[in-house]
Design a protein around this motif. Structure first.
Motif, PDB file in Angstrom:
ATOM      1  N   GLU A 171       8.820   2.001   1.435  1.00 14.60           N
ATOM      2  CA  GLU A 171       8.689   0.725   2.141  1.00 14.60           C
ATOM      3  C   GLU A 171       9.446   0.827   3.464  1.00 14.60           C
ATOM      4  N   ARG A 172       8.934   0.150   4.478  1.00 15.65           N
ATOM      5  CA  ARG A 172       9.585   0.143   5.788  1.00 15.65           C
ATOM      6  C   ARG A 172      10.057  -1.264   6.118  1.00 15.65           C
ATOM      7  N   VAL A 173      11.226  -1.339   6.712  1.00 20.55           N
ATOM      8  CA  VAL A 173      11.787  -2.626   7.100  1.00 20.55           C
ATOM      9  C   VAL A 173      11.111  -3.124   8.370  1.00 20.55           C
ATOM     10  N   ILE A 225       0.844  -1.202   0.000  1.00 15.98           N
ATOM     11  CA  ILE A 225       0.000   0.000   0.000  1.00 15.98           C
ATOM     12  C   ILE A 225       0.878   1.250   0.000  1.00 15.98           C
ATOM     13  N   ARG A 226       1.912   1.268   0.832  1.00 16.48           N
ATOM     14  CA  ARG A 226       2.813   2.429   0.869  1.00 16.48           C
ATOM     15  C   ARG A 226       3.395   2.704  -0.517  1.00 16.48           C
ATOM     16  N   GLN A 227       3.863   1.668  -1.169  1.00 17.06           N
ATOM     17  CA  GLN A 227       4.460   1.843  -2.485  1.00 17.06           C
ATOM     18  C   GLN A 227       3.428   2.291  -3.518  1.00 17.06           C
ATOM     19  N   ILE A 248      -7.876  -2.615   0.918  1.00 17.18           N
ATOM     20  CA  ILE A 248      -7.236  -1.369   0.479  1.00 17.18           C
ATOM     21  C   ILE A 248      -6.261  -1.656  -0.660  1.00 17.18           C
ATOM     22  N   ALA A 249      -5.422  -2.674  -0.487  1.00 21.37           N
ATOM     23  CA  ALA A 249      -4.465  -3.038  -1.529  1.00 21.37           C
ATOM     24  C   ALA A 249      -5.199  -3.381  -2.828  1.00 21.37           C
ATOM     25  N   ASP A 250      -6.269  -4.116  -2.735  1.00 22.13           N
ATOM     26  CA  ASP A 250      -7.060  -4.475  -3.926  1.00 22.13           C
ATOM     27  C   ASP A 250      -7.644  -3.235  -4.591  1.00 22.13           C
TER      28      ASP A 250
END
Length: 93
Positions: free
Chosen positions: A20-22, A12-14, A85-87
């Protein structure tokens, strides 16, 4: 292999132009505002609303809630909500 909550958050962030977070973290207000923008939920970027308001707005815009009542989104997104959300973001591309 099934995507984890961390995988979904980073996807979602991307999708909304964030990094992106580790480490495993919930969305920042800025990331939530970017998601709001991507799903068409209008927020004032100069004075961001509380996180529950933005989460409710996102879920409302993607059809997961009937309205944008912040009392229905006081906790971070659940995995099924992250998947929705991703979808939704994938369909917007």
């Amino acid at each position: 292999m099934a995507r984890t909550v961390d995988d979904l958050r980073n996807e979602i962030r991307q999708a909304v132009g964030r990094y992106e977070r580790v480490e495993s973290t919930a969305f920042t207000k800025e990331a939530l505002a970017a998601i709001c923008d991507a799903v068409g939920y209008d927020v004032d970027s100069n004075a961001l609303p509380p996180k529950p308001q933005m989460r409710a707005g996102i879920l409302w815009r993607i059809g997961e809630l009937d309205d944008d009542d912040p009392s229905r989104a006081e906790r971070p997104f659940r995995k099924t909500q992250l998947q929705a959300i991703a979808d939704a973001l994938e369909r917007e591309e």
